[in-house]
Design a protein around this motif. Structure first.
Motif, PDB file in Angstrom:
ATOM      1  N   UNK A 509      14.860  53.222  57.940  1.00  0.00           N
ATOM      2  CA  UNK A 509      15.409  52.845  56.745  1.00  0.00           C
ATOM      3  C   UNK A 509      15.508  51.182  57.275  1.00  0.00           C
ATOM      4  N   UNK A 510      14.732  50.435  56.403  1.00  0.00           N
ATOM      5  CA  UNK A 510      14.714  48.604  56.931  1.00  0.00           C
ATOM      6  C   UNK A 510      15.503  48.020  55.699  1.00  0.00           C
ATOM      7  N   UNK A 511      16.477  47.385  55.972  1.00  0.00           N
ATOM      8  CA  UNK A 511      17.199  46.370  54.933  1.00  0.00           C
ATOM      9  C   UNK A 511      17.076  45.351  55.562  1.00  0.00           C
ATOM     10  N   UNK A 512      16.655  44.321  54.602  1.00  0.00           N
ATOM     11  CA  UNK A 512      16.488  43.027  54.930  1.00  0.00           C
ATOM     12  C   UNK A 512      16.965  41.926  53.789  1.00  0.00           C
ATOM     13  N   UNK A 513      17.312  40.814  54.256  1.00  0.00           N
ATOM     14  CA  UNK A 513      17.993  39.707  53.321  1.00  0.00           C
ATOM     15  C   UNK A 513      17.199  38.356  53.838  1.00  0.00           C
ATOM     16  N   UNK A 528      18.568  37.140  48.722  1.00  0.00           N
ATOM     17  CA  UNK A 528      17.666  38.199  47.996  1.00  0.00           C
ATOM     18  C   UNK A 528      17.900  39.333  48.936  1.00  0.00           C
ATOM     19  N   UNK A 529      17.835  40.473  48.742  1.00  0.00           N
ATOM     20  CA  UNK A 529      18.037  41.621  49.755  1.00  0.00           C
ATOM     21  C   UNK A 529      17.262  42.777  49.138  1.00  0.00           C
ATOM     22  N   UNK A 530      16.930  43.721  50.106  1.00  0.00           N
ATOM     23  CA  UNK A 530      16.457  44.956  49.472  1.00  0.00           C
ATOM     24  C   UNK A 530      16.418  46.135  50.678  1.00  0.00           C
ATOM     25  N   UNK A 531      16.211  47.317  50.200  1.00  0.00           N
ATOM     26  CA  UNK A 531      16.229  48.250  51.260  1.00  0.00           C
ATOM     27  C   UNK A 531      14.966  49.095  51.019  1.00  0.00           C
ATOM     28  N   UNK A 532      14.217  49.346  52.206  1.00  0.00           N
ATOM     29  CA  UNK A 532      13.032  50.277  52.036  1.00  0.00           C
ATOM     30  C   UNK A 532      13.187  51.470  52.847  1.00  0.00           C
ATOM     31  N   UNK A 560       4.028  48.626  55.648  1.00  0.00           N
ATOM     32  CA  UNK A 560       4.469  47.225  55.968  1.00  0.00           C
ATOM     33  C   UNK A 560       5.472  46.869  54.670  1.00  0.00           C
ATOM     34  N   UNK A 561       6.647  47.072  54.947  1.00  0.00           N
ATOM     35  CA  UNK A 561       7.706  46.760  53.832  1.00  0.00           C
ATOM     36  C   UNK A 561       7.776  45.157  53.570  1.00  0.00           C
ATOM     37  N   UNK A 562       8.302  44.843  52.670  1.00  0.00           N
ATOM     38  CA  UNK A 562       8.621  43.271  52.319  1.00  0.00           C
ATOM     39  C   UNK A 562       9.369  42.823  53.288  1.00  0.00           C
ATOM     40  N   UNK A 563       9.266  41.621  53.484  1.00  0.00           N
ATOM     41  CA  UNK A 563       9.984  40.703  54.429  1.00  0.00           C
ATOM     42  C   UNK A 563       9.985  41.294  55.956  1.00  0.00           C
ATOM     43  N   UNK A 564       8.684  42.097  56.361  1.00  0.00           N
ATOM     44  CA  UNK A 564       8.692  42.750  57.595  1.00  0.00           C
ATOM     45  C   UNK A 564       8.542  41.795  58.752  1.00  0.00           C
ATOM     46  N   UNK A 565       8.230  40.547  58.824  1.00  0.00           N
ATOM     47  CA  UNK A 565       8.087  39.537  59.821  1.00  0.00           C
ATOM     48  C   UNK A 565       9.368  38.633  59.833  1.00  0.00           C
ATOM     49  N   UNK A 582      12.980  35.953  41.223  1.00  0.00           N
ATOM     50  CA  UNK A 582      13.793  37.134  41.738  1.00  0.00           C
ATOM     51  C   UNK A 582      13.281  38.230  40.930  1.00  0.00           C
ATOM     52  N   UNK A 583      12.620  38.005  39.651  1.00  0.00           N
ATOM     53  CA  UNK A 583      12.299  39.249  38.886  1.00  0.00           C
ATOM     54  C   UNK A 583      11.346  40.177  39.596  1.00  0.00           C
ATOM     55  N   UNK A 584      10.752  39.609  40.745  1.00  0.00           N
ATOM     56  CA  UNK A 584       9.834  40.496  41.249  1.00  0.00           C
ATOM     57  C   UNK A 584      10.341  41.331  42.420  1.00  0.00           C
ATOM     58  N   UNK A 585      11.796  41.092  42.598  1.00  0.00           N
ATOM     59  CA  UNK A 585      12.377  41.803  43.674  1.00  0.00           C
ATOM     60  C   UNK A 585      12.397  43.278  43.503  1.00  0.00           C
TER      61      UNK A 585
END
Length: 821
Positions: A509-513, A528-532, A560-565, A582-585
């Motif tokens: 569970x990878x949560x990034x912001x 902006x943040x999301x959880x994968x 490879x989730x978004x914002x992995x690096x 932001x609409x692409x989030x």
């Protein structure tokens, strides 16, 4: 206190410990510990199997390499030392199939290896724990390096499409020993290392490594590198079921960074049609305006008064473990702080200056920032039987917190029209290179640049008022945060004497912001943040015709989730940085990779020589590209096919070998679409039209189709050692462009003019030779001489996508005196 004084102080501490009474006894184990026999210490045969290598390096390795259904290369300490490698990049260049990418597209300076055609910058581990920050790593505290090839999210977590690199640290050993080396060579090369291991009691062992390194760069004007480091560690409970190891690592470096040589052409000034290779402008060059001259390999376009790079790395590790018979419980906690700041030249050709006018824009890439992480990893591993079926297993959990914050160096107070601060280098002037910018040293001659030019930073590109260089305001800095929860399990199941089933599962569970930097005119920050949630698995079947040979087939996935690096590398799928994007989030998707592999392995000569062969295919889906409606879509595809041959170990007593051959067919299957601008025509308004990407069907960038690495060392007459290596890499591409254009009539009917020229920015292939000669003065004193790039070959080690290529050092030689006790 100066940095150089600190470095000598660190080594003095190591020397003090080294001068204490040391028992000259043979250690009972440890690949990096000397043996009683001096000859055996320096020229010991490389044993390629063994329980210690597997368990201490990474508890997730549940079987010896010969019983593992995937390609694994272990680069031993002996080879690292013999080749004269001082950095991770030096060491990895001895491994076939690994190429290196440049700092580009927001990618910071640091190690950027490509494994099987995929960027593995974010897939580096230290003792099985992720080390995510961009950095240039040393080897003075490294025991060996494992390269695990193929989709590997199951083993390491997010983002391992082509493979992972696991750095194995030197840790306290059972027996006391000490070793020191001193090297001096051409290009004012100076390097000192010390490694002291002391058994201070029945229960406690202490080990300290130290390093000081100072050099110019052979064949390059002005470039220099200086660094120092120290790595103490202590183990409490040596030889007991319960052990506690505490370690600390620090390295500080200063350097004048080198970007290299600009490409000659852009798509706008290619002098011929068809498929054109744009290579770096080196050797005899004639420009479009008739200038002719010679660009020597030593040519440096940077500025001593402006360019620099400083870094600090601090890492603290606590590892506790307990043996329950054949099962071990281990907990590892690590805190890492990485800091770096730099201004370095990017010799820009984006406006065609190099070929059109014979000028190079001295664009300044700037960055400062830090990356912190706290990781806690728990592993339970061992062996058990269920009836006639044998299990070698590992289960574990990972909790990680990561943070990266960065900004840029600017002229305080100068704000451009977008509300951003800038450094005065001519970036707001067009054309970029004219008499004014040349007079300010923003541009320089491609043939005769002077790194000592008295560059001055002004309040703006047109101001005559000098201004200090400072950091951006806090609101303009970008911050990334992430939290990871990972659970995994592996089992190597011996079904019957010749059959082994290897299984692995992992959930993350990878949560990034991201909090993107805002213009100074902004009134508040945005984020902006999301959880994968990622689920990956691997499966392999091993058939063993004999105890020391195996045939295998395997399948593995990676994600490879978004914002992995977290901004510490080149993100193919980054989080949005503006409210408009932001609409692409919610539409973002993890990039998915699948690997198929078959192979064969053999451990010969009592386990002293390892041979392996593998054939594989890796497919990537969901790559982020532009769709045919000019929106972000996840339709990009890449396919890498290849074969690998490896050899590692001892052919005859005293004759070792390491290397192999890799052939890759790296192809961009679907690169999406590119946008062409269409000018207005009467009542028809300006618009855009989408065309298939020029990348479609092309060779994947940063990847050599063929590479060979072979290093061998032979001991003659008990005291004399002769070694040498050959390293070959075929052509590597940086990026592609074409000259398609579009127009419209007054009714808005659009016509796309096909390309007459396709430009491929690339660096040519090369073959490099190295050599080594060593002699044992006594059983414990050895003198050796290394010559790197023996033929003084001019070649390029990194290919930038559009601007420049990094040139490799010329021929260098250094002598090393090694003393062991």
């Amino acid at each position: 206190m100066s940095n150089k004084s600190k470095s000598f102080l660190a080594l003095s501490c190591v020397g003090f410990i080294a001068s204490a009474p040391v028992a000259v006894a043979a250690p009972a184990g440890g690949a990096d510990a000397p043996e009683a026999d001096g000859d055996a210490v320096r020229h010991s045969d490389v044993v390629v199997t063994g329980e210690r290598e597997r368990r201490d390096a990474n508890p997730k390795f549940i079987a010896p390499p010969v019983d593992t259904p995937r390609s694994i290369v272990v680069l031993p300490a002996e080879t690292i030392e013999q080749t004269g490698s001082a950095t991770l990049a030096d060491a990895l260049r001895t491994v076939p199939g690994i190429t290196f990418g440049a700092a580009e597209g927001g990618n910071p300076i640091g190690d950027r290896p490509f494994i099987r055609g995929f960027d593995s910058q974010g897939s580096t581990y230290v003792d099985g724990v992720r080390d995510f920050a961009s950095q240039s790593r040393e080897v003075f505290a490294v025991d060996s390096i494992q390269i695990i090839r193929g989709s590997d999210t199951t083993l390491g977590g997010r983002g391992n499409a082509g493979g992972t690199i696991n750095i194995i640290s030197k840790t306290p050993q059972k027996e006391s020993f000490a070793r020191a080396t001193a090297s001096y060579g051409t290009a004012d090369y100076k390097r000192f290392t010390a490694d002291v291991n002391q058994r201070v009691s029945d229960m406690i062992a202490v080990r300290v490594e130290g390093m000081f390194h100072d050099q110019d760069v052979a064949g390059r004007d002005a470039i220099w590198q200086r660094r120092w480091g120290v790595a103490p560690s202590i183990t409490i409970g040596v030889d007991s079921p319960t052990r506690l190891t505490i370690g600390y690592y620090h390295m500080h470096s200063n350097e004048l960074p080198d970007s290299g040589i600009p490409y000659l052409y852009t798509i706008g000034n290619v002098p011929r049609t068809g498929y054109v290779l744009s290579e770096p402008a080196i050797g005899h060059v004639t420009t479009a305006n008739g200038q002719s001259g010679y660009v020597d390999r030593s040519t440096f376009y940077g500025l001593k008064d402006r360019d620099f790079r400083d870094t600090d790395i601090d890492q603290a590790t606590i590892r506790a473990e307990h043996d329950f018979g054949g099962i071990t419980l281990r907990n590892t906690s690590r805190f890492t702080h990485n800091w770096q700041a730099y201004i370095f030249l990017l010799p820009d050709d984006s406006q065609g200056n190099v070929y059109n006018t014979g000028q190079v824009w001295r664009r300044a890439n700037t960055r400062y920032g830090y990356a912190d992480s706290i990781v806690n990893q728990t592993d339970l591993f061992g062996k058990f039987d269920t009836g006639a079926i044998k299990h070698s297993f590992a289960i574990g959990a990972e909790l990680a917190w990561e943070k990266a914050r960065r900004g840029a160096f600017v002229t305080r107070g100068f704000v451009n029209s977008s509300g951003s601060e800038l450094l005065s280098t001519g970036g707001t002037i067009s054309p970029r290179c004219n008499p004014t910018t040349v007079s300010r040293y923003y541009c320089t001659s491609i043939f005769n640049p002077n790194p000592n030019d008295p560059w001055v930073n002004y309040a703006s590109d047109t101001s005559t008022t000098p201004a200090p260089i400072s950091r951006t305001q806090p609101i303009a800095e970008t911050q990334n945060d992430a939290n990871t929860i990972g659970i995994y399990g592996f089992d190597s199941i011996t079904l019957a004497e010749p059959l082994i089933l290897n299984l692995g599962l992992r959930y993350d569970r990878f949560h990034s912001r991201v909090r993107p930097g805002q213009p100074l005119t902004a009134t508040q920050a945005i984020q902006f943040e999301r959880t994968d949630e990622l689920f990956n698995w691997q499966a392999g079947l091993v058939f063993k015709p004999t105890h020391n040979t195996s045939l295998y087939a395997s399948y593995a996935t990676a994600a490879t989730p978004p914002n992995s690096l977290l901004g510490e590398g080149s993100e193919g799928n980054a989080l949005p940085t503006t409210t408009a994007a932001a609409s692409v989030l919610d539409a973002l998707k993890p990039e998915k990779t699948k690997s198929y592999e078959v192979g064969a392995k053999a451990d010969l000569l009592g386990g002293r020589l390892s041979l392996s062969a593998a054939a594989f295919q890796t497919d990537t889906d969901n790559a982020r590209v532009t769709g045919d409606d000019n929106t972000v879509q996840f339709i990009g595809k890449r396919r890498i096919r290849g074969v690998e041959l490896s050899v590692n170990g001892t052919i005859l007593p005293g004759w070792t070998i390491f290397g192999g051959y890799t052939h890759l067919d790296p192809k961009i299957v679907d690169g999406g679409f590119s946008s062409l601008s269409v000018a207005a025509n009467g009542p028809a308004k300006a618009t855009t039209v989408l065309v298939p990407s020029v990348n479609n069907g092309k060779q994947a960038p940063q990847t050599a189709k063929d590479s060979v690495s072979l290093w061998t060392n032979v001991t003659l007459f008990s005291r004399l050692q002769i070694g040498g290596g050959v390293f070959y890499f075929s052509r590597v591409f940086g990026g592609y462009a074409d000259n398609r254009s579009a127009s419209q009539d007054t009714s808005g009917n659009i016509t796309v003019k096909p390309a007459t020229t396709v430009l491929a920015r690339s660096v040519p292939g090369y073959t490099r030779f190295d050599a080594r000669l060593g002699y044992d003065i006594t059983e414990r004193v050895n003198l050796s001489v290394n010559v790197q790039n023996l033929t003084d070959k001019t070649y390029f080690s990194q290919a930038y996508a559009s601007h420049y290529a990094t040139i490799a050092p010329g021929r260098s030689a250094f002598a090393t005196l090694s003393v062991r006790y």
